[in-house]
Design an enzyme around this catalytic site. Structure first.
Site, PDB file in Angstrom:
ATOM      1  CB  CYS A 117      -0.945   0.005   1.194  1.00 19.65           C
ATOM      2  SG  CYS A 117      -1.921  -1.485   1.303  1.00 19.65           S
ATOM      3  CG  HIS A 256      -3.165   3.281   2.751  1.00 20.77           C
ATOM      4  ND1 HIS A 256      -3.766   3.002   1.537  1.00 20.77           N
ATOM      5  CD2 HIS A 256      -3.129   2.103   3.435  1.00 20.77           C
ATOM      6  CE1 HIS A 256      -4.077   1.713   1.497  1.00 20.77           C
ATOM      7  NE2 HIS A 256      -3.703   1.151   2.634  1.00 20.77           N
ATOM      8  CG  ASN A 286      -6.724  -0.946   1.771  1.00 21.96           C
ATOM      9  OD1 ASN A 286      -6.069  -0.491   0.841  1.00 21.96           O
ATOM     10  ND2 ASN A 286      -6.162  -1.504   2.834  1.00 21.96           N
TER      11      ASN A 286
HETATM   12  O1  UT7 Z   1      -3.533  -1.627   3.787  1.00 25.13           O
HETATM   13  C1  UT7 Z   1      -3.445  -2.314   5.002  1.00 25.13           C
HETATM   14  C2  UT7 Z   1      -4.547  -3.313   5.101  1.00 25.13           C
HETATM   15  N1  UT7 Z   1      -5.027  -3.729   6.370  1.00 25.13           N
HETATM   16  C3  UT7 Z   1      -5.574  -2.963   7.332  1.00 25.13           C
HETATM   17  O2  UT7 Z   1      -5.561  -1.766   7.315  1.00 25.13           O
HETATM   18  C4  UT7 Z   1      -6.258  -3.714   8.420  1.00 25.13           C
HETATM   19  C5  UT7 Z   1      -6.069  -3.117   9.781  1.00 25.13           C
HETATM   20  N2  UT7 Z   1      -6.993  -3.766  10.730  1.00 25.13           N
HETATM   21  C6  UT7 Z   1      -8.285  -3.442  10.742  1.00 25.13           C
HETATM   22  O3  UT7 Z   1      -8.755  -2.581  10.019  1.00 25.13           O
HETATM   23  C7  UT7 Z   1      -9.147  -4.159  11.780  1.00 25.13           C
HETATM   24  O4  UT7 Z   1      -8.342  -5.001  12.541  1.00 25.13           O
HETATM   25  C8  UT7 Z   1     -10.287  -4.995  11.123  1.00 25.13           C
HETATM   26  C9  UT7 Z   1     -11.325  -4.059  10.515  1.00 25.13           C
HETATM   27  C10 UT7 Z   1      -9.744  -5.917  10.036  1.00 25.13           C
HETATM   28  C11 UT7 Z   1     -10.990  -5.834  12.171  1.00 25.13           C
HETATM   29  O5  UT7 Z   1     -11.488  -5.003  13.213  1.00 25.13           O
HETATM   30  P1  UT7 Z   1     -11.171  -5.323  14.742  1.00 25.13           P
HETATM   31  O6  UT7 Z   1     -11.878  -4.317  15.519  1.00 25.13           O
HETATM   32  O7  UT7 Z   1      -9.676  -5.429  14.888  1.00 25.13           O
HETATM   33  O8  UT7 Z   1     -11.885  -6.728  14.909  1.00 25.13           O
HETATM   34  P2  UT7 Z   1     -11.246  -8.145  15.342  1.00 25.13           P
HETATM   35  O9  UT7 Z   1     -10.434  -8.719  14.241  1.00 25.13           O
HETATM   36  O10 UT7 Z   1     -10.597  -7.984  16.676  1.00 25.13           O
HETATM   37  O11 UT7 Z   1     -12.558  -9.007  15.506  1.00 25.13           O
HETATM   38  C12 UT7 Z   1     -13.563  -8.698  16.487  1.00 25.13           C
HETATM   39  C13 UT7 Z   1     -14.714  -9.655  16.308  1.00 25.13           C
HETATM   40  C14 UT7 Z   1     -14.293 -11.106  16.233  1.00 25.13           C
HETATM   41  O12 UT7 Z   1     -15.296 -11.868  16.882  1.00 25.13           O
HETATM   42  P3  UT7 Z   1     -15.065 -12.390  18.390  1.00 25.13           P
HETATM   43  O13 UT7 Z   1     -13.823 -13.251  18.315  1.00 25.13           O
HETATM   44  O14 UT7 Z   1     -14.869 -11.159  19.218  1.00 25.13           O
HETATM   45  O15 UT7 Z   1     -16.319 -13.140  18.682  1.00 25.13           O
HETATM   46  C15 UT7 Z   1     -14.326 -11.422  14.759  1.00 25.13           C
HETATM   47  O16 UT7 Z   1     -14.586 -12.776  14.480  1.00 25.13           O
HETATM   48  O17 UT7 Z   1     -15.402  -9.371  15.080  1.00 25.13           O
HETATM   49  C16 UT7 Z   1     -15.486 -10.570  14.298  1.00 25.13           C
HETATM   50  N3  UT7 Z   1     -15.442 -10.203  12.892  1.00 25.13           N
HETATM   51  C17 UT7 Z   1     -16.515  -9.835  12.204  1.00 25.13           C
HETATM   52  N4  UT7 Z   1     -17.817  -9.721  12.538  1.00 25.13           N
HETATM   53  C18 UT7 Z   1     -18.677  -9.301  11.595  1.00 25.13           C
HETATM   54  C19 UT7 Z   1     -14.342 -10.136  12.088  1.00 25.13           C
HETATM   55  N5  UT7 Z   1     -14.727  -9.721  10.864  1.00 25.13           N
HETATM   56  C20 UT7 Z   1     -16.058  -9.536  10.908  1.00 25.13           C
HETATM   57  C21 UT7 Z   1     -17.012  -9.110   9.956  1.00 25.13           C
HETATM   58  N6  UT7 Z   1     -18.292  -8.993  10.335  1.00 25.13           N
HETATM   59  N7  UT7 Z   1     -16.682  -8.771   8.687  1.00 25.13           N
END
Ligand code: UT7
Length: 329
Positions: A117, A256, A286
């Site tokens: 990115c 970004h 993104n």
């Molecule tokens: O160019 C660089 C590219 N990457 C990035 O910029 C990614 C950076 N990271 C992020 O943006 C965030 O970490 C995410 C948006 C990917 C995820 O958000 P988060 O607040 O870090 O969520 P998490 O991964 O800690 O997941 C929290 C919960 C989990 O459930 P439990 O274990 O708490 O029951 C996940 O299974 O949310 C769940 N979850 C979802 N629920 C509904 C993960 N993805 C989803 C989804 N819809 N799409």
């Protein structure tokens, strides 16, 4: 602060995105997610997705045509084409060579930069340095991606994030003190495991059935988030301070477009009000290396960049890579 002489300036910008829109509501029919979850965690409402028969170089070509028109250059005037991409048309030849062919830029050298990115900022930094060295005069730089091709549409933790598109800029020698004030690029290979697409290289060569799953983006979301805020915060504050500016003097920040929460955390660290931070992640998701040039072009088209404005670009990506650029328009 007295403006210092610059080597290069941006004389044209362009962007091209697919027409097809994929909304959060449509995604919620494909995986177990919801519009509310995606919006609150990422700020994304929809993203653009290319048709199956389209290629990264087609979008790069379209964005390049717009940028060349704005610069008043013909493709034959180009000395060099640099493309930031992690979704090339092929492993090789480079996507830059495909774009060169489509443009008919017969007098140019062309190559790709793989800095994920941060690819557009890396390309900008390279192009500025080559113009400063007197090696080239008319350089086309791009960020171009079809991330939909390497997205696992069954993985809700990644497929909600990404979209397709391309952005371009033409760099030429500057006439005075407007242009690229400074660029800053960094990487940390120790973090290579956090964000990757392992398949198709020498570790998981293509064509091996067992490794098909490796041909998708894999990401440790929370860790990427944490490092993204730190890296972008460092790249932004460092370039501002080391060049004798303050956050107040930045007219517009173009970060970004990965996640609205990452962008807001960086803006807070910089002490720049949200209205001076350009955001379009809600409409495009993104798009990796394409996100900054798409946003830059859009901000210019909306009249948000005026003469003498100081604009800050800042990004991060897999590698880890990160960087920033200060541009006086
Ligand atoms: O160019 C660089 C590219 N990457 C990035 O910029 C990614 C950076 N990271 C992020 O943006 C965030 O970490 C995410 C948006 C990917 C995820 O958000 P988060 O607040 O870090 O969520 P998490 O991964 O800690 O997941 C929290 C919960 C989990 O459930 P439990 O274990 O708490 O029951 C996940 O299974 O949310 C769940 N979850 C979802 N629920 C509904 C993960 N993805 C989803 C989804 N819809 N799409």
């Amino acid at each position: 602060m007295k403006p210092k002489r610059t080597a290069s300036e941006i004389t044209g910008m362009g962007a091209a995105v697919p027409e097809k829109v994929l909304t959060n509501f449509e995604l919620a029919k494909m995986v177990d997610t919801s519009d509310e979850w995606i919006r609150s965690r990422t700020g994304i409402r929809e993203r653009r997705i290319a048709e199956d028969n389209e290629t990264t170089s087609e979008y790069g070509h379209r964005a390049a045509r717009v940028a060349l028109d704005q610069a008043g250059l013909s493709p034959k005037d180009l000395d060099l084409i640099i493309v930031g991409t992690v979704t090339p048309d092929m492993c090789f030849p480079s996507t830059a060579c495909f774009i060169q062919e489509k443009l008919g830029a017969v007098n140019a050298a062309a190559f790709d930069v793989n800095a994920a990115c941060a690819g557009f900022i890396y390309s900008l930094s390279l192009a500025d340095g080559m113009i400063a060295a007197g090696q080239y005069k008319n350089i086309l730089i791009l960020g171009a991606e079809l991330l939909s091709r390497i997205t696992n549409w069954q993985d809700r933790s990644t497929c909600i994030l990404f979209g397709d598109g391309a952005g371009a800029a033409v760099l030429q020698p500057s006439q005075g003190d407007r242009g690229i004030v400074k660029t800053y690029i960094r990487s940390d290979g120790r973090l290579n495991h956090l964000l990757k697409m392992p398949g198709g290289g020498t570790i998981f060569p293509p064509g091996q059935e067992a490794h098909n799953g490796e041909c998708f983006i894999q990401m440790e979301g929370r860790e990427v988030f944490r490092h993204a805020v730190n890296c972008m915060g460092e790249a932004a504050t460092k370039i501002i301070e080391e060049n004798g500016f303050t956050g107040d003097e930045i007219s517009l920040v173009i970060p970004h477009q990965a996640n609205i929460r990452i962008i807001e955390a960086v803006a807070k660290r910089l002490d720049v009000p949200n209205e001076r931070v350009y955001i379009n992640v809600d409409r495009f998701g993104n798009t990796s290396s394409a996100s900054i040039p798409i946003a830059l072009h859009e901000a210019q088209q909306r009249g948000l960049i005026n003469r003498n404005d100081l604009v800050l670009l800042v990004g991060f990506g897999g590698g880890f890579t990160w960087g920033s650029a200060l541009i006086r328009f």
